[in-house]
Scaffold this active site. Structure first.
Site, PDB file in Angstrom:
ATOM      1  CB  SER A  49      -0.821   0.081   1.390  1.00 53.62           C
ATOM      2  OG  SER A  49      -0.257   0.148   2.332  1.00 53.62           O
ATOM      3  CG  ASP A  84      -3.493  -2.998  -1.795  1.00 59.51           C
ATOM      4  OD1 ASP A  84      -4.072  -3.266  -2.824  1.00 59.51           O
ATOM      5  OD2 ASP A  84      -3.272  -3.328  -0.612  1.00 59.51           O
ATOM      6  CG  HIS A  85      -6.314   0.032  -2.308  1.00 56.32           C
ATOM      7  ND1 HIS A  85      -7.817   0.178  -2.692  1.00 56.32           N
ATOM      8  CD2 HIS A  85      -6.350  -1.116  -1.580  1.00 56.32           C
ATOM      9  CE1 HIS A  85      -8.394  -0.939  -2.509  1.00 56.32           C
ATOM     10  NE2 HIS A  85      -7.539  -1.776  -1.642  1.00 56.32           N
ATOM     11  CD  GLU A 135     -11.410  -0.518  -5.238  1.00 54.73           C
ATOM     12  OE1 GLU A 135     -10.117  -0.839  -4.950  1.00 54.73           O
ATOM     13  OE2 GLU A 135     -12.025   0.042  -4.283  1.00 54.73           O
ATOM     14  N   GLY A 178      -9.899  -5.381   6.767  1.00 54.86           N
ATOM     15  CA  GLY A 178      -9.891  -5.486   8.100  1.00 54.86           C
ATOM     16  C   GLY A 178     -11.064  -6.508   8.702  1.00 54.86           C
ATOM     17  N   GLY A 208     -10.014  -7.514   0.896  1.00 60.08           N
ATOM     18  CA  GLY A 208     -10.628  -7.802   2.072  1.00 60.08           C
ATOM     19  C   GLY A 208     -10.665  -9.424   2.587  1.00 60.08           C
ATOM     20  CB  VAL A 230      -4.601 -12.090   2.813  1.00 64.39           C
ATOM     21  CG1 VAL A 230      -4.505 -12.544   4.169  1.00 64.39           C
ATOM     22  CG2 VAL A 230      -5.618 -13.133   2.137  1.00 64.39           C
TER      23      VAL A 230
HETATM   24  P1  13P Z   1      -7.638  -7.414   4.511  1.00 66.57           P
HETATM   25  O1  13P Z   1      -6.834  -6.576   5.320  1.00 66.57           O
HETATM   26  O2  13P Z   1      -8.941  -7.395   5.014  1.00 66.57           O
HETATM   27  O3  13P Z   1      -7.196  -8.792   4.558  1.00 66.57           O
HETATM   28  O4  13P Z   1      -7.674  -6.826   3.057  1.00 66.57           O
HETATM   29  C1  13P Z   1      -6.477  -6.778   2.384  1.00 66.57           C
HETATM   30  C2  13P Z   1      -6.703  -6.101   1.141  1.00 66.57           C
HETATM   31  O5  13P Z   1      -7.645  -6.031   0.533  1.00 66.57           O
HETATM   32  C3  13P Z   1      -5.350  -5.381   0.434  1.00 66.57           C
HETATM   33  O6  13P Z   1      -5.854  -4.426  -0.550  1.00 66.57           O
END
Ligand code: 13P
Length: 287
Positions: A49, A84-85, A135, A178, A208, A230
């Site tokens: 991230s 990520d994102h 996304e 989370g 997620g 994850v």
């Molecule tokens: P979690 O933290 O819920 O496992 O989600 C991870 C995620 O989607 C990273 O982009």
């Protein structure tokens, strides 16, 4: 050598399994995930991230660390290093530093702007041979300051983004970053089926991944999910194992305070969590 996520995800889609994206935070996380992937002959995606990128000293530091580990630990399974994102600007920084895969999270823009920015990134990542995740419909909860309301994606919007030629598509279907709250109503498979129908053979991404029951993971994969993210679950495993070590007073015995000893139970706990997920996702022995 780092690879684009394209080939591994197309293979996962065709083989009806999913490749795990495990987010990294430091050397222990990265080493634990890479060794587990190698031991289980599984392709893997390391997620970073923007917040974790800053924490680890910047994207170039991460690329150096990951490339060094691939070589020195003799990792031969396919590994993608994925933003990520990513923000629009963040995507360029990560590409420049040497990431092999990028997520542009344009879900908070109006759809026309999401399409315009994603279109540009399709072109650039295509020229560089990198994979691109887009996304539609934000993922609920909070991850490193990125807050999503958890809206369910519109299948028609998913089709317009998929048609741009992205490698993989993350679509909100009631998933949350989370831990899931006790009153969570579960993933919306009706919408997922419509997204699958609208986007054809586009590998779909389930964010997620922490705390989603096994049966829902399997159903998601049967409906086109080829990548599952994850993050929190590895953090929880690490924290729990580290706490046990300290509560047992082991850091006070002999040289138990040595970071190589203090961080070892957490490291092993991450390995166990990643192995369990790879088995559940079906990616073991696919590399
Ligand atoms: P979690 O933290 O819920 O496992 O989600 C991870 C995620 O989607 C990273 O982009």
């Amino acid at each position: 050598m780092l690879v684009s996520a394209k080939e591994m995800l197309n293979a996962a889609r065709d083989g009806k399994y999913a490749v795990g994206q495990f987010n990294i935070n430091n050397l222990e996380w990265t080493k634990a995930i890479l060794l587990t992937a190698q031991e289980n002959k599984s392709p893997v995606i390391l997620g970073v991230s923007e917040g974790a990128g800053k924490y680890m000293g910047g994207y170039k530091t991460i690329v150096g660390m990951v490339n060094g580990l691939l070589e020195e630990l003799n990792i031969t399974v396919p590994v993608a290093l994925h933003l990520d994102h990513g923000s629009y600007e963040g995507c360029f920084k990560a590409m420049e530093a040497g990431f092999s895969s990028i997520m542009f999270d344009g879900s908070h823009y109006p759809i026309a702007e999401n399409i315009a920015k994603t279109t540009e990134l399709v072109k650039i990542t295509g020229e560089k041979g990198l994979s691109l995740e887009a996304e539609v419909g934000s993922i609920g909860g909070e991850e490193d300051g990125v807050v999503g309301t958890g809206e369910v994606a519109d299948p028609a919007e998913c089709k317009s983004i998929a048609d741009l030629g992205v490698t993989m598509l993350a679509a909100g279907i009631g998933n949350i970053h989370g831990k899931y709250p006790a009153n969570w109503t579960g993933l919306n498979f009706e919408v997922l089926a419509k997204i699958k129908e609208a986007t054809g053979d586009m590998p779909l991404v389930l964010h997620g991944g922490t705390g989603i029951p096994e049966s829902m993971i399997k159903e998601g994969i049967s409906l086109g999910v080829a990548k599952i993210n994850v993050n929190t679950e590895c953090q929880l495993s690490f924290a729990e194992a580290t706490r046990k070590y300290i509560e047992a007073g082991k850091d006070l015995q002999s040289k138990g305070f040595d970071p190589r000893k203090l961080l070892a139970p957490g490291f092993e706990a991450i390995k166990a969590t990643v192995k369990e997920k790879m088995e559940l996702f079906g990616s073991v022995n696919r590399a």
